[in-house]
Design a protein around this motif. Structure first.
Motif, PDB file in Angstrom:
ATOM      1  N   ALA A   1       0.833  -1.206   0.000  1.00  0.00           N
ATOM      2  CA  ALA A   1       0.000   0.000   0.000  1.00  0.00           C
ATOM      3  C   ALA A   1       0.868   1.257   0.000  1.00  0.00           C
TER       4      ALA A   1
ATOM      5  N   ASP B   1      -4.716   1.584   7.446  1.00  0.00           N
ATOM      6  CA  ASP B   1      -4.772   2.749   6.558  1.00  0.00           C
ATOM      7  C   ASP B   1      -4.055   3.948   7.164  1.00  0.00           C
TER       8      ASP B   1
ATOM      9  N   VAL C   1      -0.288   3.431   6.908  1.00  0.00           N
ATOM     10  CA  VAL C   1       0.139   3.745   5.541  1.00  0.00           C
ATOM     11  C   VAL C   1       0.273   5.248   5.363  1.00  0.00           C
TER      12      VAL C   1
END
Length: 208
Positions: free
Chosen positions: A20, A194, A197
């Motif tokens: 990612a 998320d 990331v």
């Protein structure tokens, strides 16, 4: 070209976070490409290298039996059978380091494992990240994500931790858990993937 190294303990979603981050930064995610190149140079098959990659628990457990096993030779996170050959493990580690350095220099990338934070410690603009968390939470996350029992997840975490730590200590005389090796240490069992990331991408951009 941006460079990020990820040292990820088992159960911290390194194989999810790495790609990612690479996608967001527009650079390759460098994991399986390393054993592929090493296998080609050493003359073993790609299947042999991939089957014993250091990100797989069955390959990691073999590191615990000693780095000087022959004819199975551990190198750069791999364990490859070389018929009739008795090369030193240090030779393979040296070649793996060359692959990592060349890739970082020519293409950049997000590098997962293989002591890349140490290998690329002096690379200009490289961001070094450690993904870690208490064992209990890593066990729970492993069981949840893979569907194995908590007992099996505990075994996987324990064996992987021991193997990866032994590898770094043997070849680099360093503790992979030392915060001094990294710019960031993130608990990806508590902080959402998320968000991890996003933090890594922001930090990498700030360094470049």
């Amino acid at each position: 070209m941006r460079v990020v190294t990820l040292s990820a303990t088992y159960g911290t979603a390194g194989s999810v976070i790495g790609p990612a981050v690479a996608g967001r930064l527009g650079v390759p995610f460098v994991d399986r490409a390393i054993p592929g190149e090493v296998a080609e140079v050493l003359g073993c098959t790609l299947e042999e290298a991939l089957a014993r990659d250091d990100r797989a628990e069955h390959g990691l457990s073999m590191l615990l039996s000693g780095v000087m096993r022959l004819p199975a030779v551990t190198f750069g996170g791999l364990d490859v059978y070389l018929p009739g050959a008795t090369p030193l493990p240090e030779d393979f580690v040296t070649h793996t380091e060359r692959v990592i350095r060349r890739t970082a220099r020519e293409r950049g990338g997000v590098f997962l494992g293989r002591a890349a934070a140490i290998v690329l410690a002096d690379h200009p603009g490289a961001l070094h990240v450690r993904l870690d968390a208490p064992v209990a939470r890593r066990v729970l996350q492993t069981a949840t994500l893979t569907g194995v029992s908590e007992e099996e997840a505990r075994r996987l975490v324990r064996d992987a931790d021991r193997a990866r730590t032994a590898y770094v200590r043997h070849f680099y005389r360093a503790d992979p858990a030392s915060a001094t090796l990294y710019h960031l240490v993130l608990d990806s069992t508590t902080i959402p993937v998320d968000t991890c990331v996003e933090v890594i991408v922001t930090a990498s951009t700030a360094l470049s």
